[in-house]
Design a protein around this motif. Structure first.
Motif, PDB file in Angstrom:
ATOM      1  N   THR A  71       0.845  -1.192   0.000  1.00 40.66           N
ATOM      2  CA  THR A  71       0.000   0.000   0.000  1.00 40.66           C
ATOM      3  C   THR A  71       0.881   1.243   0.000  1.00 40.66           C
ATOM      4  O   THR A  71       1.745   1.399   0.867  1.00 40.66           O
ATOM      5  CB  THR A  71      -0.895   0.008   1.250  1.00 40.66           C
ATOM      6  OG1 THR A  71      -1.599  -1.230   1.318  1.00 40.66           O
ATOM      7  CG2 THR A  71      -1.890   1.153   1.197  1.00 40.66           C
ATOM      8  N   PRO A  72       0.676   2.153  -0.957  1.00 44.01           N
ATOM      9  CA  PRO A  72       1.491   3.375  -0.998  1.00 44.01           C
ATOM     10  C   PRO A  72       1.041   4.397   0.039  1.00 44.01           C
ATOM     11  O   PRO A  72      -0.123   4.405   0.457  1.00 44.01           O
ATOM     12  CB  PRO A  72       1.275   3.905  -2.410  1.00 44.01           C
ATOM     13  CG  PRO A  72      -0.017   3.321  -2.853  1.00 44.01           C
ATOM     14  CD  PRO A  72      -0.185   2.025  -2.128  1.00 44.01           C
ATOM     15  N   SER A  73       1.963   5.259   0.452  1.00 43.05           N
ATOM     16  CA  SER A  73       1.622   6.337   1.389  1.00 43.05           C
ATOM     17  C   SER A  73       0.758   7.362   0.651  1.00 43.05           C
ATOM     18  O   SER A  73       0.573   7.292  -0.561  1.00 43.05           O
ATOM     19  CB  SER A  73       2.901   7.001   1.903  1.00 43.05           C
ATOM     20  OG  SER A  73       3.541   7.668   0.823  1.00 43.05           O
ATOM     21  N   ALA A  74       0.252   8.345   1.390  1.00 45.15           N
ATOM     22  CA  ALA A  74      -0.623   9.364   0.793  1.00 45.15           C
ATOM     23  C   ALA A  74       0.109  10.165  -0.278  1.00 45.15           C
ATOM     24  O   ALA A  74      -0.446  10.466  -1.338  1.00 45.15           O
ATOM     25  CB  ALA A  74      -1.154  10.287   1.876  1.00 45.15           C
ATOM     26  N   ALA A  75       1.382  10.484  -0.035  1.00 46.22           N
ATOM     27  CA  ALA A  75       2.160  11.260  -1.008  1.00 46.22           C
ATOM     28  C   ALA A  75       2.395  10.460  -2.284  1.00 46.22           C
ATOM     29  O   ALA A  75       2.272  10.987  -3.397  1.00 46.22           O
ATOM     30  CB  ALA A  75       3.487  11.672  -0.394  1.00 46.22           C
ATOM     31  N   LEU A  76       2.704   9.180  -2.135  1.00 46.49           N
ATOM     32  CA  LEU A  76       2.935   8.327  -3.302  1.00 46.49           C
ATOM     33  C   LEU A  76       1.627   7.999  -4.005  1.00 46.49           C
ATOM     34  O   LEU A  76       1.588   7.878  -5.235  1.00 46.49           O
ATOM     35  CB  LEU A  76       3.665   7.047  -2.875  1.00 46.49           C
ATOM     36  CG  LEU A  76       4.132   6.109  -3.973  1.00 46.49           C
ATOM     37  CD1 LEU A  76       5.076   6.822  -4.934  1.00 46.49           C
ATOM     38  CD2 LEU A  76       4.820   4.892  -3.376  1.00 46.49           C
ATOM     39  N   ALA A  77       0.537   7.884  -3.250  1.00 45.39           N
ATOM     40  CA  ALA A  77      -0.772   7.584  -3.833  1.00 45.39           C
ATOM     41  C   ALA A  77      -1.239   8.710  -4.752  1.00 45.39           C
ATOM     42  O   ALA A  77      -1.980   8.461  -5.706  1.00 45.39           O
ATOM     43  CB  ALA A  77      -1.795   7.336  -2.735  1.00 45.39           C
ATOM     44  N   ALA A  78      -0.787   9.922  -4.520  1.00 46.20           N
ATOM     45  CA  ALA A  78      -1.147  11.044  -5.383  1.00 46.20           C
ATOM     46  C   ALA A  78      -0.566  10.870  -6.784  1.00 46.20           C
ATOM     47  O   ALA A  78      -1.107  11.409  -7.753  1.00 46.20           O
ATOM     48  CB  ALA A  78      -0.651  12.351  -4.775  1.00 46.20           C
ATOM     49  N   LEU A  85      -0.093  -2.113  -4.829  1.00 46.03           N
ATOM     50  CA  LEU A  85       0.632  -2.506  -6.043  1.00 46.03           C
ATOM     51  C   LEU A  85       1.966  -3.150  -5.685  1.00 46.03           C
ATOM     52  O   LEU A  85       2.558  -2.811  -4.658  1.00 46.03           O
ATOM     53  CB  LEU A  85       0.931  -1.266  -6.901  1.00 46.03           C
ATOM     54  CG  LEU A  85      -0.218  -0.490  -7.490  1.00 46.03           C
ATOM     55  CD1 LEU A  85       0.289   0.844  -8.021  1.00 46.03           C
ATOM     56  CD2 LEU A  85      -0.851  -1.276  -8.613  1.00 46.03           C
ATOM     57  N   PRO A  86       2.470  -4.043  -6.541  1.00 45.27           N
ATOM     58  CA  PRO A  86       3.837  -4.540  -6.342  1.00 45.27           C
ATOM     59  C   PRO A  86       4.853  -3.428  -6.608  1.00 45.27           C
ATOM     60  O   PRO A  86       4.549  -2.460  -7.308  1.00 45.27           O
ATOM     61  CB  PRO A  86       3.986  -5.654  -7.384  1.00 45.27           C
ATOM     62  CG  PRO A  86       2.660  -5.866  -7.976  1.00 45.27           C
ATOM     63  CD  PRO A  86       1.793  -4.714  -7.627  1.00 45.27           C
ATOM     64  N   ARG A  87       6.040  -3.572  -6.068  1.00 50.39           N
ATOM     65  CA  ARG A  87       7.091  -2.560  -6.255  1.00 50.39           C
ATOM     66  C   ARG A  87       7.362  -2.296  -7.729  1.00 50.39           C
ATOM     67  O   ARG A  87       7.591  -1.155  -8.133  1.00 50.39           O
ATOM     68  CB  ARG A  87       8.400  -3.019  -5.611  1.00 50.39           C
ATOM     69  CG  ARG A  87       8.396  -2.963  -4.131  1.00 50.39           C
ATOM     70  CD  ARG A  87       9.746  -3.476  -3.608  1.00 50.39           C
ATOM     71  NE  ARG A  87       9.669  -3.681  -2.180  1.00 50.39           N
ATOM     72  CZ  ARG A  87       9.916  -2.739  -1.282  1.00 50.39           C
ATOM     73  NH1 ARG A  87      10.245  -1.541  -1.685  1.00 50.39           N
ATOM     74  NH2 ARG A  87       9.811  -2.988   0.001  1.00 50.39           N
ATOM     75  N   THR A  88       7.360  -3.344  -8.520  1.00 50.87           N
ATOM     76  CA  THR A  88       7.658  -3.190  -9.945  1.00 50.87           C
ATOM     77  C   THR A  88       6.631  -2.291 -10.632  1.00 50.87           C
ATOM     78  O   THR A  88       6.983  -1.471 -11.475  1.00 50.87           O
ATOM     79  CB  THR A  88       7.699  -4.559 -10.637  1.00 50.87           C
ATOM     80  OG1 THR A  88       6.479  -5.256 -10.381  1.00 50.87           O
ATOM     81  CG2 THR A  88       8.867  -5.386 -10.141  1.00 50.87           C
ATOM     82  N   VAL A  91       7.160   1.457  -9.621  1.00 48.00           N
ATOM     83  CA  VAL A  91       8.244   2.077 -10.382  1.00 48.00           C
ATOM     84  C   VAL A  91       7.785   2.359 -11.815  1.00 48.00           C
ATOM     85  O   VAL A  91       8.064   3.434 -12.362  1.00 48.00           O
ATOM     86  CB  VAL A  91       9.504   1.182 -10.359  1.00 48.00           C
ATOM     87  CG1 VAL A  91      10.574   1.721 -11.289  1.00 48.00           C
ATOM     88  CG2 VAL A  91      10.042   1.064  -8.947  1.00 48.00           C
ATOM     89  N   SER A  92       7.072   1.426 -12.421  1.00 47.90           N
ATOM     90  CA  SER A  92       6.575   1.629 -13.787  1.00 47.90           C
ATOM     91  C   SER A  92       5.636   2.823 -13.865  1.00 47.90           C
ATOM     92  O   SER A  92       5.742   3.644 -14.779  1.00 47.90           O
ATOM     93  CB  SER A  92       5.850   0.379 -14.284  1.00 47.90           C
ATOM     94  OG  SER A  92       6.732  -0.705 -14.354  1.00 47.90           O
ATOM     95  N   LYS A  93       4.729   2.930 -12.905  1.00 51.22           N
ATOM     96  CA  LYS A  93       3.785   4.049 -12.916  1.00 51.22           C
ATOM     97  C   LYS A  93       4.486   5.379 -12.650  1.00 51.22           C
ATOM     98  O   LYS A  93       4.096   6.410 -13.194  1.00 51.22           O
ATOM     99  CB  LYS A  93       2.659   3.819 -11.900  1.00 51.22           C
ATOM    100  CG  LYS A  93       1.706   2.743 -12.355  1.00 51.22           C
ATOM    101  CD  LYS A  93       0.464   2.709 -11.534  1.00 51.22           C
ATOM    102  CE  LYS A  93      -0.455   1.645 -12.109  1.00 51.22           C
ATOM    103  NZ  LYS A  93      -1.838   1.907 -11.791  1.00 51.22           N
ATOM    104  N   LEU A  94       5.533   5.352 -11.836  1.00 53.55           N
ATOM    105  CA  LEU A  94       6.307   6.574 -11.599  1.00 53.55           C
ATOM    106  C   LEU A  94       6.985   7.028 -12.896  1.00 53.55           C
ATOM    107  O   LEU A  94       6.995   8.218 -13.206  1.00 53.55           O
ATOM    108  CB  LEU A  94       7.359   6.342 -10.523  1.00 53.55           C
ATOM    109  CG  LEU A  94       6.956   6.736  -9.121  1.00 53.55           C
ATOM    110  CD1 LEU A  94       8.024   6.318  -8.126  1.00 53.55           C
ATOM    111  CD2 LEU A  94       6.718   8.213  -9.002  1.00 53.55           C
ATOM    112  N   TRP A  95       7.527   6.076 -13.656  1.00 51.78           N
ATOM    113  CA  TRP A  95       8.166   6.434 -14.925  1.00 51.78           C
ATOM    114  C   TRP A  95       7.149   6.984 -15.921  1.00 51.78           C
ATOM    115  O   TRP A  95       7.453   7.910 -16.677  1.00 51.78           O
ATOM    116  CB  TRP A  95       8.930   5.255 -15.516  1.00 51.78           C
ATOM    117  CG  TRP A  95      10.321   5.182 -14.977  1.00 51.78           C
ATOM    118  CD1 TRP A  95      10.815   4.261 -14.106  1.00 51.78           C
ATOM    119  CD2 TRP A  95      11.390   6.090 -15.244  1.00 51.78           C
ATOM    120  NE1 TRP A  95      12.126   4.542 -13.820  1.00 51.78           N
ATOM    121  CE2 TRP A  95      12.506   5.658 -14.508  1.00 51.78           C
ATOM    122  CE3 TRP A  95      11.510   7.233 -16.029  1.00 51.78           C
ATOM    123  CZ2 TRP A  95      13.729   6.324 -14.536  1.00 51.78           C
ATOM    124  CZ3 TRP A  95      12.738   7.895 -16.065  1.00 51.78           C
ATOM    125  CH2 TRP A  95      13.822   7.440 -15.328  1.00 51.78           C
TER     126      TRP A  95
END
Length: 141
Positions: A71-78, A85-88, A91-95
């Motif tokens: 589960t992502p934190s509130a800042a990452l969920a934005a 989500l899995p870590r992979t 990272v993909s969504k961040l890119w």
């Protein structure tokens, strides 16, 4: 027809020059031996490739820790969404977000220029793509 007779006359001197050319191939024979000496080295390389092909016969299994939904934190969920989500995938969504908003540095593509949302996650204005994965880990539970 007179022109046709002149053409064979020009071919005859070319035949006389042929013996001079025989001396030139004799000089070329010596470099041919050098090429032959290099050939065994090339034959040794394929033998190594055959050995390398046998090694990856075992299938590589991914580490289940990478596939565990976090589960992502509130800042990452934005940026990536609130669903686990899995870590992979994180990272993909961040890119996807970085490329969509053109946050990759134009000069050094390894660096990411953080906007307001990413600055909350990274804690600084610019990070390298290698640091990014480590900084994301703090925002996943």
């Amino acid at each position: 027809m007179a022109t046709a007779k002149k053409a064979p006359a020009k071919k005859a001197p070319a035949k006389k020059a042929a013996p001079a050319k025989k001396a030139a191939p004799a000089k070329k024979a010596a470099p041919a031996k050098k090429v032959a000496a290099k050939a065994p080295a090339k034959k040794a390389a394929p033998a190594k490739k055959v050995a390398a092909k046998k090694a990856p016969a075992k299938k590589r299994t991914p580490n289940p820790a990478f596939m565990k939904a976090l589960t992502p934190s509130a800042a990452l969920a934005a940026v990536v969404g609130a669903l686990p989500l899995p870590r992979t995938e994180v990272v993909s969504k961040l890119w996807v977000y970085i490329k969509k908003n053109k946050l990759q540095d134009a000069v050094n593509k390894r660096m990411i220029n953080a906007d307001a949302k990413l600055k909350e996650i990274f804690g600084k204005a610019q990070v390298s793509m290698f640091e990014m994965a480590g900084l994301i880990g703090k925002h996943l539970k």
